[in-house]
Design a protein around this motif. Sequence first.
Motif, PDB file in Angstrom:
ATOM      1  N   ARG A 361      68.973  39.943  15.099  1.00  0.00           N
ATOM      2  CA  ARG A 361      68.524  40.147  13.726  1.00  0.00           C
ATOM      3  C   ARG A 361      67.641  41.385  13.606  1.00  0.00           C
ATOM      4  O   ARG A 361      67.648  42.051  12.562  1.00  0.00           O
ATOM      5  N   THR A 362      66.897  41.720  14.657  1.00  0.00           N
ATOM      6  CA  THR A 362      66.107  42.958  14.638  1.00  0.00           C
ATOM      7  C   THR A 362      67.027  44.171  14.563  1.00  0.00           C
ATOM      8  O   THR A 362      66.783  45.108  13.783  1.00  0.00           O
ATOM      9  N   MET A 363      68.079  44.180  15.373  1.00  0.00           N
ATOM     10  CA  MET A 363      69.024  45.298  15.352  1.00  0.00           C
ATOM     11  C   MET A 363      69.720  45.403  13.998  1.00  0.00           C
ATOM     12  O   MET A 363      69.923  46.507  13.481  1.00  0.00           O
ATOM     13  N   THR A 364      70.076  44.260  13.422  1.00  0.00           N
ATOM     14  CA  THR A 364      70.695  44.281  12.097  1.00  0.00           C
ATOM     15  C   THR A 364      69.727  44.840  11.063  1.00  0.00           C
ATOM     16  O   THR A 364      70.102  45.673  10.222  1.00  0.00           O
ATOM     17  N   PHE A 365      68.468  44.422  11.141  1.00  0.00           N
ATOM     18  CA  PHE A 365      67.447  44.918  10.217  1.00  0.00           C
ATOM     19  C   PHE A 365      67.288  46.434  10.341  1.00  0.00           C
ATOM     20  O   PHE A 365      67.248  47.156   9.332  1.00  0.00           O
ATOM     21  N   ILE A 366      67.210  46.927  11.572  1.00  0.00           N
ATOM     22  CA  ILE A 366      67.032  48.370  11.784  1.00  0.00           C
ATOM     23  C   ILE A 366      68.266  49.140  11.334  1.00  0.00           C
ATOM     24  O   ILE A 366      68.162  50.151  10.622  1.00  0.00           O
ATOM     25  N   GLU A 367      69.443  48.678  11.742  1.00  0.00           N
ATOM     26  CA  GLU A 367      70.684  49.375  11.377  1.00  0.00           C
ATOM     27  C   GLU A 367      70.840  49.482   9.865  1.00  0.00           C
ATOM     28  O   GLU A 367      71.125  50.569   9.332  1.00  0.00           O
ATOM     29  N   GLN A 368      70.677  48.353   9.164  1.00  0.00           N
ATOM     30  CA  GLN A 368      70.892  48.361   7.721  1.00  0.00           C
ATOM     31  C   GLN A 368      69.809  49.162   6.998  1.00  0.00           C
ATOM     32  O   GLN A 368      70.097  49.849   6.007  1.00  0.00           O
ATOM     33  N   SER A 369      68.577  49.101   7.482  1.00  0.00           N
ATOM     34  CA  SER A 369      67.501  49.871   6.856  1.00  0.00           C
ATOM     35  C   SER A 369      67.746  51.367   7.002  1.00  0.00           C
ATOM     36  O   SER A 369      67.570  52.139   6.041  1.00  0.00           O
ATOM     37  N   VAL A 370      68.151  51.778   8.194  1.00  0.00           N
ATOM     38  CA  VAL A 370      68.398  53.207   8.433  1.00  0.00           C
ATOM     39  C   VAL A 370      69.600  53.692   7.629  1.00  0.00           C
ATOM     40  O   VAL A 370      69.573  54.769   7.017  1.00  0.00           O
ATOM     41  N   LYS A 371      70.660  52.901   7.598  1.00  0.00           N
ATOM     42  CA  LYS A 371      71.851  53.297   6.837  1.00  0.00           C
ATOM     43  C   LYS A 371      71.524  53.448   5.359  1.00  0.00           C
ATOM     44  O   LYS A 371      71.976  54.392   4.699  1.00  0.00           O
ATOM     45  N   LEU A 372      70.734  52.493   4.836  1.00  0.00           N
ATOM     46  CA  LEU A 372      70.379  52.545   3.423  1.00  0.00           C
ATOM     47  C   LEU A 372      69.522  53.768   3.117  1.00  0.00           C
ATOM     48  O   LEU A 372      69.742  54.463   2.114  1.00  0.00           O
TER      49      LEU A 372
END
Length: 463
Positions: A361-372
Amino acid sequence: MLDNPPPPADPARQYSPEYYLVAQAQEPAVGNYMTINGQYYSVLPDPNTIYHLYNSIRLFFQNGGGDAYIVSVGGYGAASKKPLTDPTARPVNPNVQLADLQRGLALLKNEQEPTMYICPEATLLAPADNQTLMQGMLLQAEEMQTAVCLFDVIGGANPDPIMYTQDIENFRNSTGNNGLKFGTCYYPFIGTTIMQSSDIDFTNLFGGDTKQLAAFINPPSAPNADVATILGQIQNPPANPLSNSQLQAALLTASQTYSQIIKHVLETANLLPPSGAMAGVYAVNDNQNGVWNAPANTSIVGAVSLPIRLTDTQQENLNIDAVSGKSVNAIRFFNGQGILVWGARTLDGNSQDWRYVSVRRTMTFIEQSVKLAARAYVFEPNNANTWAAVKSMISSFLTTVWKEGGLQGASPADAFQVSVGLGSTMTADDLLDGYMRVTVLVAVVRPAEFLVLTFQQQQAKSG
């Protein structure tokens, strides 16, 4: 003005399961049961009236949940007016259809915001349909890269003390091998206090047939005049009838047997799959500690009992499986502490990278935040100035995550690395094709799942 105004109307019922007392030849080995005049009776539902979503949503909010997407796939179906007859059987509700749930799942493809997929009704499907749904949820989660799936184990409500491992094996065999790092599971079901005595009354017993109820609380062998009067008012309401809640209160006062029946029915109705509560635990943990903190070693609000109390040895077999590698997180009772969530693993238990829910979930949070955040640079010139701005933006965000404890390392340089530019992440062809490629390396914090204590005995020394 009326001398005797009618009683206030009872609030509308959002959920009305139906239960029966089914006589048993001997003491049942599993499930909720009671004795009346020396006879064993199992408290068994009409399967067509059992649904988990409403109470699971209540558990979600009770445990700190916030915003939730609730996908409606239809209303309640008709009751069968027949109970389960076997206490060892689990309810399969024919009104809960795989196709309807799949249609609801597909709608979530249009939503990027949900971070968890939960379907408590899945345990009411036939095993083959439940298998199809779980594998579909994992595939969609892997495709979307935005959410994890929280699963429940069929059979977790009334596990056999010895053969419960078969339920775990069936679950592991049903999840397939795709998208396991996006799934997690909790076992067993939890006994809750979500439904109160005001939520269950005589209309929920024997399909509303008070004649069947009368055989227990006003039998010919031990007639009860007060109960007979109340039942008569239910069957033939007077000109100014009492409300159901008033009649319920009168029955509870008039008959100790009736009070016991309601108590046992509530215990059965309050045995719920844990996924809804766990979604709330995740949400409050995210808000208080960050998504990188493992949602474990914490209590579940409203959980008061467990249908099976797992030992350390039993929990170890759930947590680590040598054959499939699929971890199942235990919910356990500890003396002096109560009921705690005692596991934080994904279904991909053999993976060094993705075995922990908090890491995924940390990786998902980072990935989606950076993409956005990177969308602001779409159509900007693909040159060194833009690359520097993108690198600075991502580095600033990751530094904040590191300061909050989401990344490990003594300094930001130890915690992450961001690369973007010609010759490092892009080629000349990438520039011509309009691609800006960014590489981000992060050192995610992992939970201390095992605490190893080493003891040595030191021999006494002469002074």
